[in-house]
Design an enzyme around this catalytic site. Structure first.
Site, mmCIF file in Angstrom:
data_model
loop_
_atom_site.group_PDB
_atom_site.id
_atom_site.type_symbol
_atom_site.label_atom_id
_atom_site.label_comp_id
_atom_site.label_asym_id
_atom_site.label_seq_id
_atom_site.Cartn_x
_atom_site.Cartn_y
_atom_site.Cartn_z
ATOM 1 N N PRO A 44 0.833 -1.211 0.000
ATOM 2 C CA PRO A 44 0.000 0.000 0.000
ATOM 3 C C PRO A 44 0.865 1.258 0.000
ATOM 4 O O PRO A 44 1.858 1.333 0.717
ATOM 5 C CB PRO A 44 -0.800 -0.124 1.304
ATOM 6 C CG PRO A 44 -0.715 -1.564 1.689
ATOM 7 C CD PRO A 44 0.593 -2.055 1.179
ATOM 8 N N GLU A 45 0.470 2.215 -0.816
ATOM 9 C CA GLU A 45 1.188 3.483 -0.899
ATOM 10 C C GLU A 45 0.253 4.606 -0.447
ATOM 11 O O GLU A 45 -0.788 4.347 0.163
ATOM 12 C CB GLU A 45 1.719 3.674 -2.319
ATOM 13 C CG GLU A 45 2.643 2.533 -2.760
ATOM 14 C CD GLU A 45 3.126 2.646 -4.193
ATOM 15 O OE1 GLU A 45 3.358 3.787 -4.655
ATOM 16 O OE2 GLU A 45 3.279 1.601 -4.866
ATOM 17 N N LYS A 53 3.213 6.195 4.342
ATOM 18 C CA LYS A 53 2.522 4.914 4.224
ATOM 19 C C LYS A 53 2.027 4.391 5.572
ATOM 20 O O LYS A 53 1.606 3.242 5.680
ATOM 21 C CB LYS A 53 3.460 3.877 3.588
ATOM 22 C CG LYS A 53 3.953 4.256 2.195
ATOM 23 C CD LYS A 53 4.921 3.198 1.679
ATOM 24 C CE LYS A 53 5.530 3.597 0.352
ATOM 25 N NZ LYS A 53 6.472 2.571 -0.159
ATOM 26 N N ARG A 69 14.062 -3.447 -7.983
ATOM 27 C CA ARG A 69 12.637 -3.120 -7.983
ATOM 28 C C ARG A 69 12.067 -3.297 -9.384
ATOM 29 O O ARG A 69 12.642 -2.776 -10.346
ATOM 30 C CB ARG A 69 12.399 -1.672 -7.526
ATOM 31 C CG ARG A 69 12.710 -1.423 -6.050
ATOM 32 C CD ARG A 69 12.508 0.047 -5.724
ATOM 33 N NE ARG A 69 12.736 0.328 -4.319
ATOM 34 C CZ ARG A 69 11.814 0.275 -3.369
ATOM 35 N NH1 ARG A 69 10.573 -0.052 -3.700
ATOM 36 N NH2 ARG A 69 12.107 0.554 -2.121
#
Length: 269
Positions: free
Chosen positions: A2-3, A58, A259
């Site tokens: 979640p951002e 976050k 990433r």
């Protein structure tokens, strides 16, 4: 993970669903998810109320009537769900707060945490976070100051929580796409106009993602029609092999500093 838009959506919906209700019971199924003994954690929370919910980057901060606070970070794979007797979720729940008619379940906290802290301790925990990108004081001039003398790649710098709070893998790619910039480009090569485009893209992408409830598709409760609505609107993230919505070229995926990163090699330059 979640951002900012996901956590802001959680914050707004939870404020409506649980704020002001007394906690009737507490269940801790993984002690490492909390920072005190189960008995101390339970004693503090039972018959306490969550009065207000705040977000910082976050993280969510649950303010308690007692003056203490719960600091939540869901990390990778974490989520929440509000159960009722008629609506349950078949996932392992690390912590459950029972408000009587409904239960707030914290799921996937093997990497995340729910810590009971004083406001001063929460402030210290979050002291090294960068600015909030949607606050009024996050102006173009402030962004230009932040990027001055930066040399790192856009991708790795944008996801650095010390630089700006709340941006992660998904939205760093969406922001770079909106700005028509390669995520592997470095800040020291950006022109003044490109910096402006990047700043405006942060604003635009986050505002749209907030409007549609973020990209995580797991609803917060039964009949939740908001959470996850942005997933189908993502233009680049997790779209490897699909045609670019802007130029029609094939979207590619590349590992950047370990990433996963998605971009269009044709119209992002």
């Amino acid at each position: 993970m979640p951002e900012l838009p996901e956590m802001e959506t959680y914050k707004n919906l939870l404020q409506l669903k649980i704020a002001g209700y007394s906690i009737k019971s507490v269940e801790v199924n993984r002690e490492k998810s909390i920072n005190t003994s189960v008995s101390e954690f339970t004693k503090e929370l039972i018959e306490n109320k969550i009065t207000q919910i705040q977000r910082r980057g976050k993280h969510l901060i649950f303010e308690l009537a007692s003056g203490k606070q719960l600091l939540l970070h869901l990390m990778l794979g974490g989520l929440m769900y509000i159960e009722t007797d008629e609506s349950t979720i078949s996932r392992t729940k690390q912590v459950i707060l029972n408000f009587g008619g409904h239960r707030l379940c914290f799921i996937g906290l093997r990497l995340g945490y729910l810590h009971l802290l004083t406001p001063q301790e929460v402030e210290a925990e979050l002291a090294d976070l960068g600015p909030e990108p949607l606050q009024p004081n996050f102006t173009l001039q402030e962004f230009e100051r932040l990027v001055d003398n930066k040399r790192g790649m856009l991708k790795t710098t944008l996801v650095d929580q010390h630089f700006i709070a709340g941006i992660g893998n998904c939205y760093s790619d969406e922001i770079c796409f909106a700005a028509e910039l390669l995520p592997t480009q470095t800040f020291d090569t950006l022109s003044g106009e490109e910096i402006q485009r990047l700043y405006q893209s942060i604003q635009n992408v986050f505002q749209e993602a907030l409007r549609f409830g973020g990209y995580m598709e797991q609803p917060l409760f039964k009949d939740d029609q908001l959470t996850g609505g942005y997933d189908e609107k993502c233009k680049i993230y997790d779209r490897e092999g699909e045609p670019c919505v802007r130029c029609g070229s094939t979207i590619v995926k590349k590992d950047v500093s370990s990433r996963k990163t998605f971009f269009c090699p044709n119209c992002q330059i």
